[in-house]
Design an enzyme around this catalytic site. Structure first.
Site, mmCIF file in Angstrom:
data_model
loop_
_atom_site.group_PDB
_atom_site.id
_atom_site.type_symbol
_atom_site.label_atom_id
_atom_site.label_comp_id
_atom_site.label_asym_id
_atom_site.label_seq_id
_atom_site.Cartn_x
_atom_site.Cartn_y
_atom_site.Cartn_z
ATOM 1 N N TYR A 181 76.680 52.703 14.352
ATOM 2 C CA TYR A 181 76.661 51.304 15.016
ATOM 3 C C TYR A 181 77.061 51.511 16.543
ATOM 4 C CZ TYR A 181 76.948 46.325 15.994
ATOM 5 O OH TYR A 181 76.869 45.091 16.723
ATOM 6 N N THR A 206 78.256 34.955 12.973
ATOM 7 C CA THR A 206 76.799 34.835 12.354
ATOM 8 C C THR A 206 76.841 35.368 10.922
ATOM 9 O OG1 THR A 206 76.340 37.067 12.977
ATOM 10 C CG2 THR A 206 75.824 35.505 14.682
HETATM 11 P P1 NAP Z 1 72.399 38.610 12.001
HETATM 12 O O1 NAP Z 1 72.785 37.374 11.583
HETATM 13 O O2 NAP Z 1 72.397 39.706 10.806
HETATM 14 O O3 NAP Z 1 70.618 38.463 12.441
HETATM 15 C C1 NAP Z 1 70.029 39.577 12.717
HETATM 16 C C2 NAP Z 1 68.523 39.283 12.600
HETATM 17 O O4 NAP Z 1 67.784 40.568 12.795
HETATM 18 C C3 NAP Z 1 68.445 38.989 10.873
HETATM 19 O O5 NAP Z 1 67.610 37.908 10.749
HETATM 20 C C4 NAP Z 1 67.787 40.305 10.566
HETATM 21 O O6 NAP Z 1 67.127 40.084 9.196
HETATM 22 C C5 NAP Z 1 67.065 40.974 11.711
HETATM 23 N N1 NAP Z 1 66.591 42.154 11.824
HETATM 24 C C6 NAP Z 1 67.357 43.087 11.089
HETATM 25 N N2 NAP Z 1 66.784 44.220 10.989
HETATM 26 C C7 NAP Z 1 65.299 44.118 11.520
HETATM 27 C C8 NAP Z 1 64.284 44.768 11.427
HETATM 28 N N3 NAP Z 1 64.478 46.061 11.244
HETATM 29 N N4 NAP Z 1 62.939 44.256 11.493
HETATM 30 C C9 NAP Z 1 63.392 42.916 11.892
HETATM 31 N N5 NAP Z 1 64.160 42.112 11.859
HETATM 32 C C10 NAP Z 1 65.513 42.730 11.788
HETATM 33 O O7 NAP Z 1 73.087 39.335 13.296
HETATM 34 P P2 NAP Z 1 73.581 38.750 14.477
HETATM 35 O O8 NAP Z 1 75.146 38.636 14.424
HETATM 36 O O9 NAP Z 1 72.797 37.480 15.089
HETATM 37 O O10 NAP Z 1 73.482 39.871 15.736
HETATM 38 C C11 NAP Z 1 72.297 39.909 16.510
HETATM 39 C C12 NAP Z 1 72.743 41.268 17.518
HETATM 40 O O11 NAP Z 1 73.870 40.987 18.037
HETATM 41 C C13 NAP Z 1 72.514 42.398 16.776
HETATM 42 O O12 NAP Z 1 71.967 43.299 17.341
HETATM 43 C C14 NAP Z 1 74.092 42.730 16.612
HETATM 44 O O13 NAP Z 1 74.426 43.899 16.316
HETATM 45 C C15 NAP Z 1 74.647 41.978 17.991
HETATM 46 N N6 NAP Z 1 76.036 41.891 17.820
HETATM 47 C C16 NAP Z 1 76.538 40.804 17.122
HETATM 48 C C17 NAP Z 1 77.762 40.718 17.071
HETATM 49 C C18 NAP Z 1 78.316 39.537 16.148
HETATM 50 O O14 NAP Z 1 79.769 39.414 16.277
HETATM 51 N N7 NAP Z 1 77.600 38.894 15.601
HETATM 52 C C19 NAP Z 1 78.602 41.268 17.886
HETATM 53 C C20 NAP Z 1 78.040 42.416 18.853
HETATM 54 C C21 NAP Z 1 76.789 42.526 18.718
HETATM 55 P P3 NAP Z 1 68.126 40.530 7.888
HETATM 56 O O15 NAP Z 1 69.016 39.312 7.787
HETATM 57 O O16 NAP Z 1 67.065 40.904 6.882
HETATM 58 O O17 NAP Z 1 68.828 41.865 8.136
#
Ligand code: NAP
Length: 247
Positions: free
Chosen positions: A146, A181
């Site tokens: 990651y 999230t």
């Molecule tokens: P999340 O709640 O898991 O939402 C991510 C969304 O992307 C989910 O609907 C997921 O589907 C979808 N997704 C994942 N893989 C995919 C694929 N191969 N094709 C199409 N859709 C896909 O994550 P989030 O926390 O909102 O994070 C969003 C971004 O922010 C990510 O890049 C994450 O690394 C980054 N980020 C988040 C945090 C945090 O604290 N939340 C911190 C740093 C960075 P599924 O549910 O089926 O997986």
């Protein structure tokens, strides 16, 4: 006049949903992309202009997404938000897991950028934002693939800014800290992780998806017309200080 279009990946949950909602509120047509397969999995705002169900690990979908978005209007903004976590230290990481995390988090952003760039170059205008992470910039235990994927996104951001700035296209990244999230829900139940992160975040709380969305919207706006190649942390001060707040 054709509407401005923003493509937002991973729009069915968390930060992506908030970004889609913000772009809609700002008057864009939004092409929301996610791999969610049931309609109820799409928790995006009802007004979203178009949904496309796609697994970004599929190398063929980038072209389809760009074409579907172009049919809505001119693609002014691409937000490469979809990402997966779940990585481990190197010694416990198998090839499949390494490749999958690198491909979804980094490869898909590369492929989708490549698909929308020709249209942006033709118009001499566009903005691309990659969603990176503070773990791409600061070492943290147990998250090798990651962290590598997110650090590479920051590098890709700088490189694309150099290559496409002269064509009128700005490329930036946002590095969220601890945002509430689905991705972090389980982690937040772990008291060690919670203490470690929250006790070293100066604002003393987790972030909300809309707080990330606001910075993404800024980066795609004319207010950010001289911001290019940057990775901006949205983390309540964690990366800058890792200040021990209490205990
Ligand atoms: P999340 O709640 O898991 O939402 C991510 C969304 O992307 C989910 O609907 C997921 O589907 C979808 N997704 C994942 N893989 C995919 C694929 N191969 N094709 C199409 N859709 C896909 O994550 P989030 O926390 O909102 O994070 C969003 C971004 O922010 C990510 O890049 C994450 O690394 C980054 N980020 C988040 C945090 C945090 O604290 N939340 C911190 C740093 C960075 P599924 O549910 O089926 O997986």
């Amino acid at each position: 006049m054709k509407p401005r279009v923003a493509i937002v990946t991973g729009a069915a949950a968390g930060i992506g949903t908030a970004i889609a909602a913000r772009f809609l509120a700002d008057g864009y047509a939004v092409m929301a992309v996610d791999r969610a397969t049931r309609p109820e999995d799409f928790r995006v705002e009802p007004g979203c202009s178009a949904f496309l169900q796609a697994d970004l690990a599929d190398k063929a979908v980038a072209g389809e997404i760009a074409a579907a978005a172009s049919a809505l209007g001119t693609v002014d903004a691409l937000i490469n938000n979809a990402g997966i976590g779940g990585s481990r230290p190197v010694a416990q990481t198998d090839d499949d897991s390494w490749e999958k995390i690198l491909d979804v988090n980094l490869g898909a952003a590369f492929r989708l950028s490549r698909a929308v760039l020709p249209g942006m170059i033709e118009r001499g205008k566009g903005s691309i934002v990659h969603i990176a992470s503070i773990f791409g910039e600061v070492g943290y235990r147990g998250t090798a693939a990651y962290a590598a994927s997110k650090a590479a996104l920051a590098g890709l951001t700088r490189q694309m800014a150099a290559d496409y700035g002269p064509a009128g296209i700005r490329v930036n990244a946002v590095a969220p800290g601890l945002i509430e999230t689905a991705m972090t829900a389980k982690l937040l139940q772990d008291p060690t992780y919670r203490d470690l992160m929250l006790n070293s975040t100066p604002v003393g709380r987790t972030g909300k998806p809309r707080e990330v969305a606001g910075v993404v919207a800024f980066l795609c706006s004319d207010d950010a017309s001289f911001v290019n190649g940057e990775t901006i942390a949205v983390d309540g001060g964690w990366r800058a200080t890792r200040m021990k707040v209490s205990g």
